[in-house]
Design a protein around this motif. Sequence first.
Motif, mmCIF file in Angstrom:
data_model
loop_
_atom_site.group_PDB
_atom_site.id
_atom_site.type_symbol
_atom_site.label_atom_id
_atom_site.label_comp_id
_atom_site.label_asym_id
_atom_site.label_seq_id
_atom_site.Cartn_x
_atom_site.Cartn_y
_atom_site.Cartn_z
ATOM 1 N N LEU A 199 49.708 47.939 47.314
ATOM 2 C CA LEU A 199 49.010 48.914 45.448
ATOM 3 C C LEU A 199 49.394 50.082 45.637
ATOM 4 C CD1 LEU A 199 46.755 47.855 43.408
ATOM 5 C CD2 LEU A 199 45.283 50.211 44.668
ATOM 6 N N ALA A 200 49.429 50.659 46.626
ATOM 7 C CA ALA A 200 50.169 52.055 46.996
ATOM 8 C C ALA A 200 52.222 52.199 45.923
ATOM 9 C CB ALA A 200 50.496 53.214 47.468
ATOM 10 N N ASP A 201 52.225 51.520 46.361
ATOM 11 C CA ASP A 201 53.609 50.978 45.478
ATOM 12 C C ASP A 201 54.198 50.266 44.207
ATOM 13 O OD1 ASP A 201 54.357 51.756 49.344
ATOM 14 O OD2 ASP A 201 55.338 49.554 49.310
ATOM 15 N N LEU A 202 53.084 49.379 44.210
ATOM 16 C CA LEU A 202 52.945 48.398 43.221
ATOM 17 C C LEU A 202 52.741 50.006 41.784
ATOM 18 C CD1 LEU A 202 50.806 45.031 42.412
ATOM 19 C CD2 LEU A 202 50.880 47.607 41.009
ATOM 20 N N ALA A 203 52.018 50.694 41.857
ATOM 21 C CA ALA A 203 51.490 51.498 41.259
ATOM 22 C C ALA A 203 52.792 53.136 41.063
ATOM 23 C CB ALA A 203 49.901 52.262 41.899
ATOM 24 N N ALA A 204 53.262 52.900 42.049
ATOM 25 C CA ALA A 204 54.888 54.597 42.275
ATOM 26 C C ALA A 204 55.612 53.667 41.478
ATOM 27 C CB ALA A 204 54.433 54.211 43.733
ATOM 28 N N ARG A 205 56.429 52.014 41.792
ATOM 29 C CA ARG A 205 57.233 51.862 40.637
ATOM 30 C C ARG A 205 56.837 51.453 39.500
ATOM 31 N NH1 ARG A 205 57.062 48.772 45.612
ATOM 32 N NH2 ARG A 205 55.751 47.229 44.606
ATOM 33 N N ALA A 206 55.597 50.853 39.397
ATOM 34 C CA ALA A 206 55.666 50.943 38.001
ATOM 35 C C ALA A 206 54.736 51.989 37.392
ATOM 36 C CB ALA A 206 54.189 49.372 37.696
ATOM 37 N N GLY A 207 54.908 53.105 38.013
ATOM 38 C CA GLY A 207 54.092 54.091 37.262
ATOM 39 C C GLY A 207 53.518 53.632 36.126
ATOM 40 N N VAL A 208 52.256 53.278 36.605
ATOM 41 C CA VAL A 208 50.627 52.486 36.017
ATOM 42 C C VAL A 208 49.550 53.619 36.388
ATOM 43 C CG1 VAL A 208 50.376 50.615 37.479
ATOM 44 C CG2 VAL A 208 49.282 50.922 35.278
ATOM 45 N N VAL A 237 44.976 30.979 42.808
ATOM 46 C CA VAL A 237 45.081 31.630 42.971
ATOM 47 C C VAL A 237 44.846 32.558 43.754
ATOM 48 C CG1 VAL A 237 46.901 33.830 42.148
ATOM 49 C CG2 VAL A 237 46.286 31.582 40.867
ATOM 50 N N LEU A 238 45.521 32.725 45.231
ATOM 51 C CA LEU A 238 45.246 34.018 46.425
ATOM 52 C C LEU A 238 45.191 35.055 45.574
ATOM 53 C CD1 LEU A 238 45.945 31.517 49.593
ATOM 54 C CD2 LEU A 238 43.828 31.752 48.293
ATOM 55 N N PHE A 239 44.226 35.717 46.497
ATOM 56 C CA PHE A 239 44.487 37.929 46.049
ATOM 57 C C PHE A 239 45.680 37.565 46.441
ATOM 58 C CE2 PHE A 239 43.945 41.760 46.125
ATOM 59 C CZ PHE A 239 43.312 41.985 45.176
ATOM 60 N N PRO A 240 45.850 38.176 47.295
ATOM 61 C CA PRO A 240 47.774 39.062 48.411
ATOM 62 C C PRO A 240 49.159 37.724 47.024
ATOM 63 C CG PRO A 240 46.536 37.872 49.414
ATOM 64 C CD PRO A 240 45.606 37.308 48.688
ATOM 65 N N ASP A 241 48.590 36.285 46.562
ATOM 66 C CA ASP A 241 50.027 36.281 45.781
ATOM 67 C C ASP A 241 49.628 36.792 43.521
ATOM 68 O OD1 ASP A 241 51.148 34.208 47.914
ATOM 69 O OD2 ASP A 241 49.214 32.748 46.999
ATOM 70 N N ALA A 242 48.319 36.976 43.938
ATOM 71 C CA ALA A 242 47.873 37.450 42.589
ATOM 72 C C ALA A 242 48.298 38.625 41.988
ATOM 73 C CB ALA A 242 46.595 37.020 42.515
ATOM 74 N N LEU A 243 48.145 39.576 43.117
ATOM 75 C CA LEU A 243 48.858 41.125 43.475
ATOM 76 C C LEU A 243 50.107 41.344 43.695
ATOM 77 C CD1 LEU A 243 47.655 44.172 43.916
ATOM 78 C CD2 LEU A 243 48.235 44.244 45.705
ATOM 79 N N ALA A 244 50.856 39.981 44.087
ATOM 80 C CA ALA A 244 52.685 39.751 43.427
ATOM 81 C C ALA A 244 52.547 39.623 42.382
ATOM 82 C CB ALA A 244 52.882 38.695 44.884
ATOM 83 N N ALA A 245 52.455 38.673 41.993
ATOM 84 C CA ALA A 245 52.254 38.608 40.360
ATOM 85 C C ALA A 245 52.175 40.302 39.560
ATOM 86 C CB ALA A 245 51.596 37.707 39.944
ATOM 87 N N LEU A 246 51.031 40.537 39.764
ATOM 88 C CA LEU A 246 50.873 41.782 38.848
ATOM 89 C C LEU A 246 51.860 42.825 39.453
ATOM 90 C CD1 LEU A 246 48.948 43.743 37.250
ATOM 91 C CD2 LEU A 246 47.684 44.242 39.252
ATOM 92 N N ASP A 247 52.724 42.732 40.541
ATOM 93 C CA ASP A 247 53.730 43.481 40.732
ATOM 94 C C ASP A 247 54.862 43.374 40.036
ATOM 95 O OD1 ASP A 247 54.784 45.553 42.066
ATOM 96 O OD2 ASP A 247 54.977 44.405 43.744
ATOM 97 N N ARG A 248 55.487 42.229 39.476
ATOM 98 C CA ARG A 248 56.413 41.662 39.296
ATOM 99 C C ARG A 248 55.877 41.398 37.404
ATOM 100 N NH1 ARG A 248 55.475 37.551 42.913
ATOM 101 N NH2 ARG A 248 55.052 35.864 41.296
ATOM 102 N N ALA A 249 54.970 41.583 36.965
ATOM 103 C CA ALA A 249 54.840 41.671 35.547
ATOM 104 C C ALA A 249 55.102 43.140 35.461
ATOM 105 C CB ALA A 249 53.125 41.228 35.461
#
Length: 563
Positions: free
Chosen positions: A241-250, A334-346
């Motif tokens: 989650l921390a990496d996702l947020a930092a990359r996306a700036g959200v 949709v399993l939670f880890p897969d959904a979080l990965a999809a959110l990262d890509r989106a």
Amino acid sequence: MTALDERPAQADSATTTVSVAEYLGARLLQAGVGHLFGVPGDFNLDLLDGLATVEGLAWVGSPNELGAGYAADAYARTRGLGVVVTTYGVGELSVLNAVAGAAAEDVPLLHVVGSPRRAAVEAGALVHHTLADGDFGHFSRAAAEVTVVAETLTLERAAEQIDTVVLAAMTERKPTYLAVPQDLALARVDAGPLEHPLTAASDPAALARFETRLAELLADAQRPVLVVGQLVPRFGLAVQLADLAARAGVAVVTQLSARGVLDADHPCSAGDSAGTMLPNGSADVVAAADVVVQVGTLLTAELTGFGSHRRPDADTPYLAATTAGFGADPGGRVLFPDALAALDRALQGRRGPRWATAPAGPAPRVEEAGPLTQAQTWQALAELLPSGTALLADTGTAYWGAAGMPLPADTVFGGQPVWSSIGYALPAVLGQGLADRTRRPVLVIGDGAAQMTVQELSTIAAAGLAPVVLLLDNRGYTIERALQSPRAGYNDVAAWDWCALVPALTGGRGLATAVSTAAGLRTALTDAFAAPDRLTLVQAHLDADDTPPLIDALARLATAAKG
């Protein structure tokens, strides 16, 4: 610990069979479980003897089943699965409160019960630990109310049933139940399935649909916000989650049930969230968002500031344990880890500005003269708590005081804001400490809560753990005093001599000291944190009517909610 998909545990090379207990133990090792919590009883002794032959599994006996259940719950929050073993009837009912708490808090807890022999059940025998009515299904039916899967093992389906309860707990992050009849615990079953680790999968089409719509929503979002809940720590995805947020700036706000998953100094941290109950501006950040994504949240009264949060609408994306969708749409599998990965890509495709946290000003200082106050207590703990600990806070003034306290970097924060069963956090020290020995547990607990489960200090000491315990001694249930009838006698508890009790319960391995001033508290905490190998309890004497600010806010909102 050796994984069983690499080394079939305890297998008979001639027949490729293992006992039921060994099969269960093998699956638990594959899931990362190294400790079993519980209490022995005659119906589970064959099972325990069988599990004892499985290399890599350690037995952790508790003074009672409830404490064992709380410990297994905390263990599961770190390891991804916890196991509590009890006997039939009396044992399983004693742990039922802990299992229900795991259901409310999204904790993958497996409750294994040693049950009577099949012949006794079939005959309706009037044996002990039953209601003497010939019905052996009372307690499994009760378990079904607070678990996602409840199985009573049969010889024909034993391996399949074990696989089902283990996989369901890990996939749904909810408790499951397995009753093992006494005469089946050592029966032989095919070891072949152990060669294949248990796995679950998302529906590819449902995942693709969710990601496509999510990407469309986020592509032009100028002010997206992620509201992060307890499923992120339950699935061990805080780093992702921390990496996702930092990359996306959200911007990210965290519910109190997910406190600590994002360090306060992370550039995308917008603070903790509980509606308008928290005066940190997080509610304004969410209110101003053009897209709010609910990431593993639970919208209960206390977690939303009694409904003072921004409510989801038909377009609000949500990520749950096994589903992901929008608004009231039940979504697909949709399993939670897969959904979080999809959110990262989106999020990587959006074109809006990046979020940046405004620098926080210095916290106002609290005058430290006079008798010890709640404000002084939380200021001292915030300033002295080392990074890299696991801070556990029990329900009441302990939890709501800690919830308003800034956390140092790399702090695991644990409590029960949804189920709110007092006494949970003391046995949780045992589970957390054994699950991750790299973090020293630090417990904050009220005197009333500690009286519920204090005997678990003996197990904590026997396990070689050395937590720091800050006991808030206000002579009763101050959170209840703040909510209603502050002078009622039912909110008082009997006085205990904690400084004598701690050495007695720990066999002399624990030290206790009492303080009544801010200076005394600072000295005691400094000494405790400087002695990492010593179990230390600091008894902080506080006024019975003194409360941390969040208790006052909670009381106001709770009163208003009653109309």
